[in-house]
Design a protein around this motif. Sequence first.
Motif, PDB file in Angstrom:
ATOM      1  N   ILE A 102       0.843  -1.202   0.000  1.00  0.00           N
ATOM      2  CA  ILE A 102       0.000   0.000   0.000  1.00  0.00           C
ATOM      3  C   ILE A 102       0.875   1.248   0.000  1.00  0.00           C
ATOM      4  CG2 ILE A 102      -1.733   1.296   1.294  1.00  0.00           C
ATOM      5  CD1 ILE A 102      -2.588  -1.377   2.568  1.00  0.00           C
ATOM      6  N   GLY A 103       1.905   1.231   0.857  1.00  0.00           N
ATOM      7  CA  GLY A 103       2.784   2.391   0.962  1.00  0.00           C
ATOM      8  C   GLY A 103       3.492   2.697  -0.342  1.00  0.00           C
ATOM      9  N   LEU A 104       3.953   1.660  -1.048  1.00  0.00           N
ATOM     10  CA  LEU A 104       4.646   1.881  -2.321  1.00  0.00           C
ATOM     11  C   LEU A 104       3.716   2.495  -3.349  1.00  0.00           C
ATOM     12  CD1 LEU A 104       7.067   1.620  -4.189  1.00  0.00           C
ATOM     13  CD2 LEU A 104       6.383  -0.755  -4.649  1.00  0.00           C
ATOM     14  N   ARG A 105       2.488   1.993  -3.432  1.00  0.00           N
ATOM     15  CA  ARG A 105       1.521   2.543  -4.391  1.00  0.00           C
ATOM     16  C   ARG A 105       1.260   4.029  -4.113  1.00  0.00           C
ATOM     17  NH1 ARG A 105      -2.971   2.257  -7.480  1.00  0.00           N
ATOM     18  NH2 ARG A 105      -4.859   3.249  -6.705  1.00  0.00           N
ATOM     19  N   ASN A 106       0.967   4.350  -2.854  1.00  0.00           N
ATOM     20  CA  ASN A 106       0.709   5.746  -2.501  1.00  0.00           C
ATOM     21  C   ASN A 106       1.943   6.616  -2.736  1.00  0.00           C
ATOM     22  OD1 ASN A 106      -1.976   5.355  -1.686  1.00  0.00           O
ATOM     23  ND2 ASN A 106      -1.348   4.720   0.356  1.00  0.00           N
ATOM     24  N   HIS A 107       3.103   6.076  -2.430  1.00  0.00           N
ATOM     25  CA  HIS A 107       4.347   6.825  -2.586  1.00  0.00           C
ATOM     26  C   HIS A 107       4.619   7.160  -4.052  1.00  0.00           C
ATOM     27  CE1 HIS A 107       8.555   7.969  -1.834  1.00  0.00           C
ATOM     28  NE2 HIS A 107       8.836   7.249  -2.907  1.00  0.00           N
ATOM     29  N   VAL A 108       4.458   6.165  -4.926  1.00  0.00           N
ATOM     30  CA  VAL A 108       4.733   6.397  -6.352  1.00  0.00           C
ATOM     31  C   VAL A 108       3.777   7.443  -6.924  1.00  0.00           C
ATOM     32  CG1 VAL A 108       4.645   5.336  -8.645  1.00  0.00           C
ATOM     33  CG2 VAL A 108       5.781   4.143  -6.765  1.00  0.00           C
ATOM     34  N   LEU A 109       2.501   7.319  -6.608  1.00  0.00           N
ATOM     35  CA  LEU A 109       1.537   8.302  -7.114  1.00  0.00           C
ATOM     36  C   LEU A 109       1.796   9.687  -6.518  1.00  0.00           C
ATOM     37  CD1 LEU A 109      -1.703   6.127  -7.043  1.00  0.00           C
ATOM     38  CD2 LEU A 109      -0.383   6.815  -9.044  1.00  0.00           C
ATOM     39  N   GLU A 110       2.257   9.714  -5.285  1.00  0.00           N
ATOM     40  CA  GLU A 110       2.587  10.993  -4.655  1.00  0.00           C
ATOM     41  C   GLU A 110       3.775  11.656  -5.360  1.00  0.00           C
ATOM     42  OE1 GLU A 110       2.727  12.654  -0.091  1.00  0.00           O
ATOM     43  OE2 GLU A 110       3.695  10.749  -0.522  1.00  0.00           O
ATOM     44  N   GLN A 111       4.700  10.848  -5.862  1.00  0.00           N
ATOM     45  CA  GLN A 111       5.835  11.417  -6.600  1.00  0.00           C
ATOM     46  C   GLN A 111       5.366  12.085  -7.889  1.00  0.00           C
ATOM     47  OE1 GLN A 111       8.734  11.510  -4.890  1.00  0.00           O
ATOM     48  NE2 GLN A 111       7.383  10.472  -3.431  1.00  0.00           N
ATOM     49  N   LEU A 112       4.361  11.503  -8.519  1.00  0.00           N
ATOM     50  CA  LEU A 112       3.805  12.131  -9.725  1.00  0.00           C
ATOM     51  C   LEU A 112       3.142  13.459  -9.373  1.00  0.00           C
ATOM     52  CD1 LEU A 112       2.237   9.095 -11.647  1.00  0.00           C
ATOM     53  CD2 LEU A 112       4.577   9.919 -11.648  1.00  0.00           C
ATOM     54  N   ASP A 113       2.439  13.477  -8.230  1.00  0.00           N
ATOM     55  CA  ASP A 113       1.831  14.729  -7.773  1.00  0.00           C
ATOM     56  C   ASP A 113       2.898  15.793  -7.534  1.00  0.00           C
ATOM     57  OD1 ASP A 113      -0.645  13.542  -7.848  1.00  0.00           O
ATOM     58  OD2 ASP A 113      -0.713  13.079  -5.700  1.00  0.00           O
ATOM     59  N   LYS A 114       3.989  15.399  -6.907  1.00  0.00           N
ATOM     60  CA  LYS A 114       5.072  16.345  -6.634  1.00  0.00           C
ATOM     61  C   LYS A 114       5.679  16.883  -7.923  1.00  0.00           C
ATOM     62  CE  LYS A 114       6.610  14.495  -2.157  1.00  0.00           C
ATOM     63  NZ  LYS A 114       7.716  13.812  -1.433  1.00  0.00           N
ATOM     64  N   ALA A 115       5.931  15.975  -8.866  1.00  0.00           N
ATOM     65  CA  ALA A 115       6.549  16.387 -10.125  1.00  0.00           C
ATOM     66  C   ALA A 115       5.650  17.331 -10.908  1.00  0.00           C
ATOM     67  CB  ALA A 115       6.873  15.155 -10.970  1.00  0.00           C
TER      68      ALA A 115
END
Length: 460
Positions: free
Chosen positions: A139-152
Amino acid sequence: MSTTERPRILVVGGGYVGLYAAKRIMKKMRYGEATVTVVDPRSYMTYQPFLPEVAAGSISPRHVVVPLRRVLPKAEVLTGRVTSIDQDRKVAVVTPLVGEAYELPFDYLVIALGAVSRTFPIPGLAEQGIGMKGVEEGIGLRNHVLEQLDKAESTTDENVRRKALTFVFVGGGFAGAETIGEVEDMARDAAKYYSTIKREDMRFILVDAADKILPEVGPKLGTWGKEHLESRGIEIYLSTSMDSCVDGHVVLKNGLEVDSNTIVWTAGVKPNPVLARYGLPLGPRGHVDAQPTLQVTGTDYIWTAGDNAQVPDIASRKAGVENAWCPPNAQHALRQAKVLGDNVISGMRGFPQAEYSHSNKGAVAGLGLHKGVAMIVMGKTKIKLKGRLAWYMHRGYHGMAMPTWNRKIRVFADWTLAMFLKREVVSLGALETPREEFYEAAKPAPAPAAAAAPAAKAKA
């Protein structure tokens, strides 16, 4: 915890082996014959082969975990850890989640602790790495990866953007190759909803110290898997390793240096280190030394199986492979658990023990939606599949291997809905700190400067 005068069968670990062994024991034993007690830090079992699909959002996280109390309604399920075992007194020390540790007597013992991530003293790994052993990490990896897209998407700093869109995966076995394949698939889909991010802006890197990936499916399919991942823009560096990743600055032994917010560590597993405190005979790599009957060497009341056990592979040895040991996979764990359960009942009743022997039936791996590799062994014939058909084999095998019909149906329902509905690409990163917003709202507001001044003046 209840007290009982009946013999106690203590199962240490509620993973695949622990769950199925306890279930088998309770099915075979007579009413009131013994008390089965399962001790695990979590109140559920996680089906780990589905963690890559959890990370990609293809399966709901709740559907890959099996609640122990529901599946084992007549067993004692204690949420805690067995920190030590006194074999002379036949007593285990249980440390619960809350409260003081206590002693728990037993008559028969099953060691099914499984494995933990195998790590190395690499600078920055403990602070930056993300494992893939539990559903929380998926779960953490999924949220983390999508959060990186939000940041970018929300920054104008090119260095911040580049670091957010670089994803490094260490380990090219099943866990690493499947996870990077699934996550790249998800990120590719998610990029369609961002105006300033394209797949070409992302960088996916897979690193392995070996000279090949997916060794479990053989060299030819492993080579095809590597070429397939590379065709999707994934960089693969073999025969190399990671030297450091302090503050996300990744340095590989081959000289490559990149900055990344996402470092996923799947470079193998090792037996749970707590086994060293149990006083059991251990193999050279820390596994519990077991006989073909799954009894711990030198004992007649302790059994073990799964990832924490060193079990002789009788079928391979009969075929001429010297010193062959059962590999740590779900295929063996499921079958060992059934033999173990039967042998515990036989041991209680004074009957002979059966030996565990199983010929390898092959291996399957999913590399994203509609992509996979599979090697099916039928006697002396090996059937090798790749692409969509192999992906169907992967889903079919693991779907049916998922414990309980309740979870099987839920997993297949997830897959069926995904055929008609688009993939969810929402980041719920706040799950990791759910009280933060409430805390900010509830904490006392600082006194306004204008109001504070007169009070200070009056005091003077």
